[in-house]
Write an enzyme that holds these catalytic residues in place. Sequence first.
Site, short mmCIF file in Angstrom:
data_model
loop_
_atom_site.label_atom_id
_atom_site.label_comp_id
_atom_site.label_asym_id
_atom_site.label_seq_id
_atom_site.Cartn_x
_atom_site.Cartn_y
_atom_site.Cartn_z
N TYR A 155 0.83 -1.21 0.00
CA TYR A 155 0.00 0.00 0.00
C TYR A 155 0.87 1.27 0.00
O TYR A 155 0.38 2.36 -0.24
CB TYR A 155 -0.95 0.05 1.21
CG TYR A 155 -1.90 -1.12 1.35
CD1 TYR A 155 -2.04 -2.07 0.34
CD2 TYR A 155 -2.68 -1.27 2.49
CE1 TYR A 155 -2.91 -3.14 0.49
CE2 TYR A 155 -3.56 -2.33 2.64
CZ TYR A 155 -3.66 -3.27 1.64
OH TYR A 155 -4.52 -4.33 1.80
N HIS B 20 0.82 -11.70 2.61
CA HIS B 20 -0.29 -11.03 1.93
C HIS B 20 -1.03 -11.96 0.97
O HIS B 20 -2.23 -11.84 0.75
CB HIS B 20 0.28 -9.83 1.14
CG HIS B 20 -0.72 -8.76 0.85
ND1 HIS B 20 -0.39 -7.44 0.80
CD2 HIS B 20 -2.05 -8.80 0.59
CE1 HIS B 20 -1.46 -6.72 0.52
NE2 HIS B 20 -2.48 -7.53 0.38
N1 LIG Z 1 -5.43 -8.82 2.15
C1 LIG Z 1 -5.85 -8.43 0.97
O1 LIG Z 1 -5.51 -8.99 -0.08
C2 LIG Z 1 -6.80 -7.26 0.89
C3 LIG Z 1 -7.51 -7.02 -0.30
C4 LIG Z 1 -8.39 -5.95 -0.33
C5 LIG Z 1 -8.54 -5.16 0.80
N2 LIG Z 1 -7.82 -5.39 1.93
C6 LIG Z 1 -7.92 -4.52 3.14
O2 LIG Z 1 -9.30 -4.38 3.45
C7 LIG Z 1 -9.65 -3.00 3.39
C8 LIG Z 1 -11.09 -2.86 2.93
O3 LIG Z 1 -11.28 -3.40 1.64
P1 LIG Z 1 -11.48 -2.48 0.34
O4 LIG Z 1 -10.83 -1.17 0.57
O5 LIG Z 1 -11.05 -3.26 -0.84
O6 LIG Z 1 -13.05 -2.35 0.19
P2 LIG Z 1 -14.30 -1.91 1.12
O7 LIG Z 1 -13.91 -1.55 2.49
O8 LIG Z 1 -15.32 -2.95 0.88
O9 LIG Z 1 -14.81 -0.61 0.33
C9 LIG Z 1 -14.04 0.55 0.26
C10 LIG Z 1 -14.69 1.50 -0.76
O10 LIG Z 1 -15.99 1.89 -0.30
C11 LIG Z 1 -16.06 3.32 -0.24
N3 LIG Z 1 -16.89 3.63 0.94
C12 LIG Z 1 -16.63 3.33 2.23
N4 LIG Z 1 -17.66 3.70 3.01
C13 LIG Z 1 -18.59 4.27 2.19
C14 LIG Z 1 -19.88 4.86 2.39
N5 LIG Z 1 -20.43 4.93 3.60
N6 LIG Z 1 -20.54 5.35 1.31
C15 LIG Z 1 -19.99 5.28 0.06
N7 LIG Z 1 -18.79 4.74 -0.20
C16 LIG Z 1 -18.09 4.23 0.86
C17 LIG Z 1 -14.64 3.80 -0.12
O11 LIG Z 1 -14.50 5.07 -0.72
P3 LIG Z 1 -13.97 6.36 0.07
O12 LIG Z 1 -12.63 6.03 0.64
O13 LIG Z 1 -13.92 7.40 -1.00
O14 LIG Z 1 -14.98 6.66 1.14
C18 LIG Z 1 -13.89 2.75 -0.94
O15 LIG Z 1 -13.94 3.09 -2.32
C19 LIG Z 1 -8.60 -2.39 2.44
O16 LIG Z 1 -8.53 -0.99 2.52
C20 LIG Z 1 -7.38 -3.11 2.92
O17 LIG Z 1 -6.89 -2.54 4.13
C21 LIG Z 1 -6.97 -6.45 1.99
#
Ligand SMILES: NC(=O)c1ccc[n+]([C@@H]2O[C@H](COP(=O)([O-])OP(=O)(O)OC[C@H]3O[C@@H](n4cnc5c(N)ncnc54)[C@H](OP(=O)(O)O)[C@@H]3O)[C@@H](O)[C@H]2O)c1
Length: 289
Positions: free
Chosen positions: A55, A113
Amino acid sequence: MSQEDRGVRTIQLYNQVELPVLGLGTFKARGTALKAIVSCALSCGIRHIDTAGVYKNESEIADALEASGVPREDIFITSKIGPTQQGTGKALLACEEVLQRLRLEYVDLLLIHWPGVAKLEVKSTRNATKRLETWRVLESFYKSGRCRAIGVSNYEQQHLQELLDSAAVKPMVNQIEVHPRYPQRELREFCKQHSIAVVAYASLGCGDLLSHSTVQRAAQECDRTPAQVLLRWGLQQECAVIPKTIHQEYLEQYTAAQLLTWELSSSQLQALDAMDDAHKYCWNPAVVR
Ligand SMILES: NC(=O)c1ccc[n+]([C@@H]2O[C@H](COP(=O)([O-])OP(=O)(O)OC[C@H]3O[C@@H](n4cnc5c(N)ncnc54)[C@H](OP(=O)(O)O)[C@@H]3O)[C@@H](O)[C@H]2O)c1
């Protein structure tokens, strides 16, 4: 005093380390927006911050942690060793670099990861050799006290079984994609049988599930937002959740007061469970040998 005694809801890992169930995801968050949202999370009582080498934001997270004034022992930081850092030599360096970038003496949770290795064919048997080498490095890092827990991410059952067969220290966590369209019930059950806690990522379907009609209906019924419904669903599956946002007004919906004081009813859970269509939003580790 434990995290639970300080009022932070946690999952107790098998080594007794407490992992806060409410966290902040930071994938794609950088710069001023990242620092502001991390300090907002800490001032809202969110104590778990999820990051990763890939990241490229660990130093900025360090800035926000230092500025917050929250005692180190009250914060739970997860980082991850990426696909380009697999294998003994690279993983050793990568572990040291995580601590350097976060400017910490220890990290709370360190994960592999991804089961695959950069530049190797996904079907190559060398993936298994390299990720086991990485695991040995994590074991020694754990034994030296420089991380409080170790685990994996995106491990399917076959990857976990291979690790359980040879690990001196069993993984404490598997961080995987979990949401109503991709609930991963079998994998979560396998984790439970082996005392591996599950951290759910992409709980909001990367934002896409917020407009799903079933989610919106449940939100209306319980007078909550779609995001709260999805996170509550994840919590009721016994997962920790790490939603990502850079918006303070969204994050304020993801605090203990907003998520841990109510429940989805069994009929709402049933409706959300029926969304399962095996749809993944993120990368697919099943292809990695
Ligand atoms: N281990 C892995 O391989 C892996 C893979 C993916 C993710 N992750 C981790 O898990 C975390 C979460 O997953 P993710 O970021 O992929 O997806 P997520 O949490 O499902 O969704 C994040 C998205 O939703 C938006 N969002 C959040 N709250 C909102 C709301 N109330 N209304 C409208 N839009 C909203 C955010 O935009 P804004 O920021 O613009 O609000 C962002 O674009 C990551 O950040 C990371 O730390 C790990």
